[in-house]
Structure formats: structure tokens, C-alpha cells
Design a protein around this motif. Structure first.
Motif, PDB file in Angstrom:
ATOM      1  N   UNK A   1       0.927  -1.137   0.228  1.00  0.00           N
ATOM      2  CA  UNK A   1      -0.145  -0.071  -0.118  1.00  0.00           C
ATOM      3  C   UNK A   1       0.863   1.106   0.049  1.00  0.00           C
ATOM      4  N   UNK A   2       0.503   2.207  -0.916  1.00  0.00           N
ATOM      5  CA  UNK A   2       1.431   3.408  -0.946  1.00  0.00           C
ATOM      6  C   UNK A   2       0.400   4.409  -1.603  1.00  0.00           C
ATOM      7  N   UNK A   3       0.013   5.484  -0.973  1.00  0.00           N
ATOM      8  CA  UNK A   3      -0.790   6.485  -1.505  1.00  0.00           C
ATOM      9  C   UNK A   3      -0.284   7.014  -3.038  1.00  0.00           C
ATOM     10  N   UNK A   4       0.952   7.087  -3.170  1.00  0.00           N
ATOM     11  CA  UNK A   4       1.591   7.577  -4.315  1.00  0.00           C
ATOM     12  C   UNK A   4       2.828   6.813  -4.638  1.00  0.00           C
ATOM     13  N   UNK A   5       2.846   5.935  -5.747  1.00  0.00           N
ATOM     14  CA  UNK A   5       4.295   5.190  -5.876  1.00  0.00           C
ATOM     15  C   UNK A   5       5.279   6.219  -6.814  1.00  0.00           C
ATOM     16  N   UNK A   6       6.532   5.809  -6.582  1.00  0.00           N
ATOM     17  CA  UNK A   6       7.532   6.531  -7.319  1.00  0.00           C
ATOM     18  C   UNK A   6       8.310   5.504  -7.981  1.00  0.00           C
ATOM     19  N   UNK A   7       9.398   5.677  -8.673  1.00  0.00           N
ATOM     20  CA  UNK A   7      10.292   4.651  -9.367  1.00  0.00           C
ATOM     21  C   UNK A   7      11.120   4.148  -7.972  1.00  0.00           C
ATOM     22  N   UNK A   8      11.463   5.020  -7.312  1.00  0.00           N
ATOM     23  CA  UNK A   8      12.434   4.457  -6.183  1.00  0.00           C
ATOM     24  C   UNK A   8      11.474   3.429  -5.246  1.00  0.00           C
ATOM     25  N   UNK A   9      10.042   3.775  -5.178  1.00  0.00           N
ATOM     26  CA  UNK A   9       9.528   2.886  -4.433  1.00  0.00           C
ATOM     27  C   UNK A   9       9.270   1.375  -4.998  1.00  0.00           C
ATOM     28  N   UNK A  10       9.116   1.689  -6.411  1.00  0.00           N
ATOM     29  CA  UNK A  10       9.182   0.121  -7.203  1.00  0.00           C
ATOM     30  C   UNK A  10      10.368  -0.316  -7.017  1.00  0.00           C
ATOM     31  N   UNK A  11      11.611   0.093  -6.982  1.00  0.00           N
ATOM     32  CA  UNK A  11      13.033  -0.842  -6.896  1.00  0.00           C
ATOM     33  C   UNK A  11      13.075  -1.176  -5.444  1.00  0.00           C
ATOM     34  N   UNK A  12      12.486  -0.430  -4.410  1.00  0.00           N
ATOM     35  CA  UNK A  12      12.777  -0.839  -3.134  1.00  0.00           C
ATOM     36  C   UNK A  12      11.624  -2.165  -2.294  1.00  0.00           C
ATOM     37  N   UNK A  13      10.442  -2.047  -3.280  1.00  0.00           N
ATOM     38  CA  UNK A  13       9.472  -2.847  -2.748  1.00  0.00           C
ATOM     39  C   UNK A  13       8.791  -3.827  -3.722  1.00  0.00           C
ATOM     40  N   UNK A  14       9.382  -4.015  -5.020  1.00  0.00           N
ATOM     41  CA  UNK A  14       8.781  -5.054  -5.852  1.00  0.00           C
ATOM     42  C   UNK A  14      10.004  -5.986  -6.427  1.00  0.00           C
ATOM     43  N   UNK A  15       9.508  -7.198  -6.332  1.00  0.00           N
ATOM     44  CA  UNK A  15      10.599  -8.036  -7.051  1.00  0.00           C
ATOM     45  C   UNK A  15      10.933  -7.741  -8.258  1.00  0.00           C
ATOM     46  N   UNK A  16      12.517  -7.793  -8.619  1.00  0.00           N
ATOM     47  CA  UNK A  16      13.338  -7.317  -9.820  1.00  0.00           C
ATOM     48  C   UNK A  16      12.700  -7.723 -11.066  1.00  0.00           C
ATOM     49  N   UNK A  17      11.979  -8.850 -10.924  1.00  0.00           N
ATOM     50  CA  UNK A  17      11.587  -9.632 -12.244  1.00  0.00           C
ATOM     51  C   UNK A  17      10.144  -9.409 -12.500  1.00  0.00           C
ATOM     52  N   UNK A  18       9.483  -8.206 -11.578  1.00  0.00           N
ATOM     53  CA  UNK A  18       8.191  -8.279 -11.832  1.00  0.00           C
ATOM     54  C   UNK A  18       7.724  -7.294 -12.982  1.00  0.00           C
ATOM     55  N   UNK A  19       6.554  -7.162 -13.561  1.00  0.00           N
ATOM     56  CA  UNK A  19       5.986  -6.296 -14.437  1.00  0.00           C
ATOM     57  C   UNK A  19       5.241  -5.406 -13.962  1.00  0.00           C
ATOM     58  N   UNK A  20       5.419  -4.276 -13.833  1.00  0.00           N
ATOM     59  CA  UNK A  20       4.544  -3.127 -13.637  1.00  0.00           C
ATOM     60  C   UNK A  20       4.888  -1.834 -14.167  1.00  0.00           C
ATOM     61  N   UNK A  21       3.704  -1.041 -14.394  1.00  0.00           N
ATOM     62  CA  UNK A  21       4.151   0.271 -14.980  1.00  0.00           C
ATOM     63  C   UNK A  21       3.591   1.179 -13.804  1.00  0.00           C
TER      64      UNK A  21
END
Length: 186
Positions: free
Chosen positions: A5-25
């Protein structure tokens, strides 16, 4: 995977919280999971990227990439276009992990769940960031649209239904035949 859960995501949030091989936009700080594409989508993507790759390779004018590949427009917008082209003078923005900046040409292949996102949200996003040429391929209707940026707005430059040829404005001499991309309905 646990819900993040995050009110607003950033690229840094993606790098820190999502698996490296995940597919998100990430579009305007909203996170979208990218589902795996179906067989028809894969076939069309491969046919299209083969044509584009051959063209740009023969002319030595840049590089073509295919999803999944991150394009970081900025820290609030990270996309994975189905296909993208980057001119030689933009290649310094290709990093080991992603492309940082604005691609010169993007191709999106519509799936039943991505119609609105590809034809409205992403079109508006690409227009806002200045992607020079945007192709939308609609497998269900066997349509290809070629849009070109003029005065900060996309103008439809070419259109194909099933058969015929569409041509790029940006890449002089690059054209695609409908029958080379679609399995033409009889």
C-alpha cells in the motif's frame, strides 16, 4: 505476493518494494500490474519487432526494444511499451536496467483489458512527454493506427484495417503490411 500500500508510488518505491523480475507500470504515481500477454499478442509483437529491428539495424539509425523493458520517463512514470525505438542520438540514455528518457517511437498492442489504457491513458502520457510517433495495433479488429506528434498533439497519419500498408512518418521508408502482422481472417 503481499499487497503493498502506498498513496503514491515512485520509481524508487518500485525498486525498493517490488521483485526485480516483476512487470509493473507506473503512470502518474499509480501502479499497474502488467499481465502476461496472450499468444496472438506475442505473435504480433514478434512480427512487428522483427520488421522494426531489421529496418533500424540495416539503416544503423538506432535500436529497437521489446517488453518487458522499463522506460523511465521520470520518477512518477515508468512504462513497459510493447515495442519501442530509440534513435542513435538518444542511445546514451540506455542503461543496464532501463531507458531513461523519451523514446522516439512506441508501439502498443491492445489486449481486451488494455483498450482504455493504451488508447487514452498511454496516448495522453506519450503525447505529454513528447514521444514523436505512436503506433496502436488492435488485433481484435486487425487495425493499425500511426499517430505523429504535431504541435504537442497526436495527429492520425496512417490507418490500416486488415490489409494494406501503413507507413512511419519518423522512419522514412519503414512500412508494415497488414497481412505481415495479422493472421488475416478469411
Amino acid at each position: 505476493m503481499e499487497t503493498l500500500v502506498a498513496e503514491k508510488w515512485t520509481y524508487q518505491d518500485m525498486l525498493e518494494n517490488l521483485p526485480a523480475d516483476s512487470c509493473y507500470e507506473l503512470i502518474d504515481n499509480e501502479l499497474y500490474e502488467m499481465p502476461a500477454s496472450n499468444t496472438e499478442h506475442q505473435r504480433i509483437a514478434l512480427k512487428m519487432v522483427n520488421k522494426l529491428f531489421s529496418f533500424v539495424e540495416n539503416k544503423s539509425i538506432g535500436e529497437a526494444f521489446i517488453a518487458p523493458y522499463d522506460v523511465r520517463l521520470d520518477y512518477d512514470n515508468v512504462i513497459q511499451p510493447d515495442i519501442l525505438f530509440i534513435k542513435n542520438d538518444n542511445l546514451e540514455n540506455v542503461t543496464e536496467k532501463c531507458f531513461v528518457g523519451v523514446p522516439d517511437l512506441i508501439v502498443e498492442i491492445i489486449s481486451p483489458k488494455s483498450v482504455y489504457r493504451d488508447q487514452v491513458e498511454k496516448k495522453d502520457l506519450y503525447e505529454r512527454f513528447g514521444v514523436q510517433e505512436y503506433w496502436v495495433i488492435d488485433p481484435a479488429n486487425q487495425v493499425i493506427e500511426v499517430m505523429y506528434l504535431e504541435k504537442s498533439e497526436y495527429v492520425l497519419k496512417d490507418y490500416l484495417v486488415e490489409k494494406g500498408i501503413v507507413k512511419s512518418v519518423l522512419l522514412n521508408g519503414f512500412e508494415v503490411k497488414g497481412e505481415d502482422i495479422f493472421s488475416i481472417k478469411k
